[in-house]
Structures are given as C-alpha cells and as structure tokens.
Design a protein around this motif. Structure first.
Motif, PDB file in Angstrom:
ATOM      1  N   LEU A  40      78.635 -20.792-128.614  1.00  9.93           N
ATOM      2  CA  LEU A  40      77.885 -21.022-129.837  1.00  9.93           C
ATOM      3  C   LEU A  40      78.826 -21.563-130.894  1.00  9.93           C
ATOM      4  O   LEU A  40      79.831 -20.922-131.223  1.00  9.93           O
ATOM      5  CB  LEU A  40      77.230 -19.723-130.311  1.00  9.93           C
ATOM      6  N   ASN A  41      78.532 -22.731-131.413  1.00 11.08           N
ATOM      7  CA  ASN A  41      79.366 -23.341-132.433  1.00 11.08           C
ATOM      8  C   ASN A  41      78.758 -23.024-133.792  1.00 11.08           C
ATOM      9  O   ASN A  41      77.831 -23.691-134.255  1.00 11.08           O
ATOM     10  CB  ASN A  41      79.449 -24.850-132.213  1.00 11.08           C
ATOM     11  N   ILE A  42      79.280 -21.980-134.455  1.00 13.95           N
ATOM     12  CA  ILE A  42      78.711 -21.596-135.746  1.00 13.95           C
ATOM     13  C   ILE A  42      79.218 -22.507-136.862  1.00 13.95           C
ATOM     14  O   ILE A  42      78.722 -22.448-137.979  1.00 13.95           O
ATOM     15  CB  ILE A  42      79.008 -20.126-136.071  1.00 13.95           C
ATOM     16  N   GLY A  43      80.185 -23.348-136.560  1.00  9.18           N
ATOM     17  CA  GLY A  43      80.677 -24.289-137.559  1.00  9.18           C
ATOM     18  C   GLY A  43      79.609 -25.270-138.008  1.00  9.18           C
ATOM     19  O   GLY A  43      79.616 -25.742-139.147  1.00  9.18           O
ATOM     20  N   LYS A  44      78.667 -25.574-137.124  1.00  7.00           N
ATOM     21  CA  LYS A  44      77.565 -26.465-137.488  1.00  7.00           C
ATOM     22  C   LYS A  44      76.688 -25.842-138.564  1.00  7.00           C
ATOM     23  O   LYS A  44      76.178 -26.519-139.441  1.00  7.00           O
ATOM     24  CB  LYS A  44      76.704 -26.772-136.266  1.00  7.00           C
ATOM     25  N   TYR A  45      76.512 -24.514-138.459  1.00  4.83           N
ATOM     26  CA  TYR A  45      75.636 -23.837-139.418  1.00  4.83           C
ATOM     27  C   TYR A  45      76.328 -23.602-140.752  1.00  4.83           C
ATOM     28  O   TYR A  45      75.680 -23.565-141.796  1.00  4.83           O
ATOM     29  CB  TYR A  45      75.164 -22.499-138.833  1.00  4.83           C
ATOM     30  N   PHE A  46      77.632 -23.437-140.746  1.00  2.97           N
ATOM     31  CA  PHE A  46      78.366 -23.176-141.979  1.00  2.97           C
ATOM     32  C   PHE A  46      78.990 -24.436-142.565  1.00  2.97           C
ATOM     33  O   PHE A  46      79.760 -24.358-143.523  1.00  2.97           O
ATOM     34  CB  PHE A  46      79.449 -22.123-141.740  1.00  2.97           C
ATOM     35  N   VAL A  48      77.593 -26.573-144.299  1.00  2.00           N
ATOM     36  CA  VAL A  48      77.035 -26.775-145.646  1.00  2.00           C
ATOM     37  C   VAL A  48      77.992 -26.230-146.691  1.00  2.00           C
ATOM     38  O   VAL A  48      78.141 -26.809-147.774  1.00  2.00           O
ATOM     39  CB  VAL A  48      75.660 -26.066-145.757  1.00  2.00           C
ATOM     40  N   PHE A  49      78.658 -25.119-146.384  1.00  5.78           N
ATOM     41  CA  PHE A  49      79.552 -24.504-147.351  1.00  5.78           C
ATOM     42  C   PHE A  49      80.866 -25.275-147.483  1.00  5.78           C
ATOM     43  O   PHE A  49      81.649 -25.004-148.391  1.00  5.78           O
ATOM     44  CB  PHE A  49      79.843 -23.054-146.963  1.00  5.78           C
ATOM     45  N   GLY A  50      81.115 -26.225-146.630  1.00  6.88           N
ATOM     46  CA  GLY A  50      82.337 -27.014-146.707  1.00  6.88           C
ATOM     47  C   GLY A  50      82.355 -27.961-147.897  1.00  6.88           C
ATOM     48  O   GLY A  50      83.415 -28.403-148.320  1.00  6.88           O
ATOM     49  N   TRP A  56      84.465 -21.190-154.412  1.00 12.42           N
ATOM     50  CA  TRP A  56      83.172 -20.755-153.894  1.00 12.42           C
ATOM     51  C   TRP A  56      83.203 -20.535-152.381  1.00 12.42           C
ATOM     52  O   TRP A  56      82.501 -19.682-151.842  1.00 12.42           O
ATOM     53  CB  TRP A  56      82.082 -21.766-154.248  1.00 12.42           C
ATOM     54  N   GLN A  57      84.036 -21.299-151.697  1.00 14.78           N
ATOM     55  CA  GLN A  57      84.198 -21.064-150.259  1.00 14.78           C
ATOM     56  C   GLN A  57      84.800 -19.687-150.013  1.00 14.78           C
ATOM     57  O   GLN A  57      84.414 -18.991-149.070  1.00 14.78           O
ATOM     58  CB  GLN A  57      85.079 -22.142-149.637  1.00 14.78           C
ATOM     59  N   LEU A  58      85.749 -19.282-150.860  1.00 15.50           N
ATOM     60  CA  LEU A  58      86.319 -17.942-150.737  1.00 15.50           C
ATOM     61  C   LEU A  58      85.269 -16.868-151.008  1.00 15.50           C
ATOM     62  O   LEU A  58      85.260 -15.819-150.343  1.00 15.50           O
ATOM     63  CB  LEU A  58      87.505 -17.782-151.690  1.00 15.50           C
ATOM     64  N   VAL A  59      84.394 -17.119-151.979  1.00 15.72           N
ATOM     65  CA  VAL A  59      83.329 -16.155-152.268  1.00 15.72           C
ATOM     66  C   VAL A  59      82.397 -16.014-151.065  1.00 15.72           C
ATOM     67  O   VAL A  59      82.057 -14.899-150.650  1.00 15.72           O
ATOM     68  CB  VAL A  59      82.535 -16.584-153.530  1.00 15.72           C
ATOM     69  N   VAL A  60      82.003 -17.125-150.481  1.00 17.85           N
ATOM     70  CA  VAL A  60      81.101 -17.089-149.328  1.00 17.85           C
ATOM     71  C   VAL A  60      81.772 -16.412-148.138  1.00 17.85           C
ATOM     72  O   VAL A  60      81.164 -15.564-147.464  1.00 17.85           O
ATOM     73  CB  VAL A  60      80.635 -18.521-148.962  1.00 17.85           C
ATOM     74  N   SER A  61      83.029 -16.729-147.877  1.00 14.80           N
ATOM     75  CA  SER A  61      83.724 -16.097-146.752  1.00 14.80           C
ATOM     76  C   SER A  61      83.917 -14.601-147.002  1.00 14.80           C
ATOM     77  O   SER A  61      83.817 -13.796-146.071  1.00 14.80           O
ATOM     78  CB  SER A  61      85.055 -16.781-146.475  1.00 14.80           C
ATOM     79  N   SER A  62      84.164 -14.211-148.261  1.00 17.43           N
ATOM     80  CA  SER A  62      84.294 -12.785-148.572  1.00 17.43           C
ATOM     81  C   SER A  62      82.978 -12.057-148.367  1.00 17.43           C
ATOM     82  O   SER A  62      82.953 -10.927-147.852  1.00 17.43           O
ATOM     83  CB  SER A  62      84.757 -12.598-150.011  1.00 17.43           C
ATOM     84  N   ILE A  63      81.879 -12.685-148.751  1.00 14.76           N
ATOM     85  CA  ILE A  63      80.559 -12.068-148.552  1.00 14.76           C
ATOM     86  C   ILE A  63      80.272 -11.906-147.064  1.00 14.76           C
ATOM     87  O   ILE A  63      79.805 -10.848-146.624  1.00 14.76           O
ATOM     88  CB  ILE A  63      79.464 -12.904-149.239  1.00 14.76           C
ATOM     89  N   LEU A  64      80.562 -12.943-146.282  1.00 15.02           N
ATOM     90  CA  LEU A  64      80.329 -12.842-144.838  1.00 15.02           C
ATOM     91  C   LEU A  64      81.220 -11.781-144.203  1.00 15.02           C
ATOM     92  O   LEU A  64      80.755 -10.996-143.353  1.00 15.02           O
ATOM     93  CB  LEU A  64      80.562 -14.197-144.177  1.00 15.02           C
ATOM     94  N   LEU A  65      82.479 -11.729-144.593  1.00 15.14           N
ATOM     95  CA  LEU A  65      83.396 -10.748-144.035  1.00 15.14           C
ATOM     96  C   LEU A  65      82.981  -9.330-144.413  1.00 15.14           C
ATOM     97  O   LEU A  65      83.015  -8.423-143.575  1.00 15.14           O
ATOM     98  CB  LEU A  65      84.819 -11.033-144.507  1.00 15.14           C
ATOM     99  N   SER A  66      82.572  -9.133-145.659  1.00 19.71           N
ATOM    100  CA  SER A  66      82.145  -7.789-146.068  1.00 19.71           C
ATOM    101  C   SER A  66      80.848  -7.392-145.370  1.00 19.71           C
ATOM    102  O   SER A  66      80.652  -6.216-145.037  1.00 19.71           O
ATOM    103  CB  SER A  66      81.984  -7.716-147.585  1.00 19.71           C
ATOM    104  N   THR A  67      79.963  -8.348-145.109  1.00 18.37           N
ATOM    105  CA  THR A  67      78.735  -8.047-144.372  1.00 18.37           C
ATOM    106  C   THR A  67      79.052  -7.603-142.949  1.00 18.37           C
ATOM    107  O   THR A  67      78.476  -6.626-142.448  1.00 18.37           O
ATOM    108  CB  THR A  67      77.816  -9.284-144.348  1.00 18.37           C
TER     109      THR A  67
END
Length: 93
Positions: A40-46, A48-50, A56-67
C-alpha cells in the motif's frame, strides 16, 4: 447387471459435481497471472500535504503521529482490561 458397476456409477453420480467444480477452480487459479501482494503506497494519499509550508507539514505529521500513539495506547489499555478481567474471573492464586 454388474453390482460393482452399479456401485461405481452411484459413487460417480455423487462425487462428480464437486470434483468437476474443484478441477475447474484449479484451472482458473492456474490461469491467474496477477501479482496479488503489492504494498500500500500511502504517499499517494498524503501527497496533498506536500504543497503545504514546512511548518504546516510538521503540524500534520505531529497530528498523525499522536493519533497513532493514542490508538496504540488505547489498544494496549483494552488488552490489559481483558487480561485483568480474565485473571479476576479465573481467580489466579
């Protein structure tokens, strides 16, 4: 009438449909030429955040990591609750 032939014909009538179905399934599975285990290539789904700025990329990655971290802790807590419930029910001495 040959009794052996009658019994042989009766057994063939019973087992012929499943055997033909299984032979057809084996033939179809041997014809398949697809690779079924592709990752599964999740890079295709993420991707958009690039386009976001690096902050803001750090905020999104922090939210995903904390989830992921909170989900892991929730699963661990549920497993420990089940363990203690079983332990209490069995009354380990």
């Amino acid at each position: 009438m040959d009794i052996k032939g009658v019994i042989h014909g009766f057994i063939d009538k019973i087992f012929k449909p499943p055997i033909t179905f299984l032979n057809m399934a084996i033939e179809k599975l041997q014809e398949v030429q697809l690779v079924s285990s592709q990752g599964l290539n999740i890079g295709k789904y993420f991707a958009v955040f690039g386009d976001l700025p690096s902050a803001w990329q750090l905020v999104v990655s922090s939210i995903l990591l904390s989830t992921v971290l909170l989900g892991t802790l929730l699963i661990f807590r549920s497993i420990m609750r089940m363990y203690y419930s079983v332990k209490e029910g069995v009354k380990w001495w």
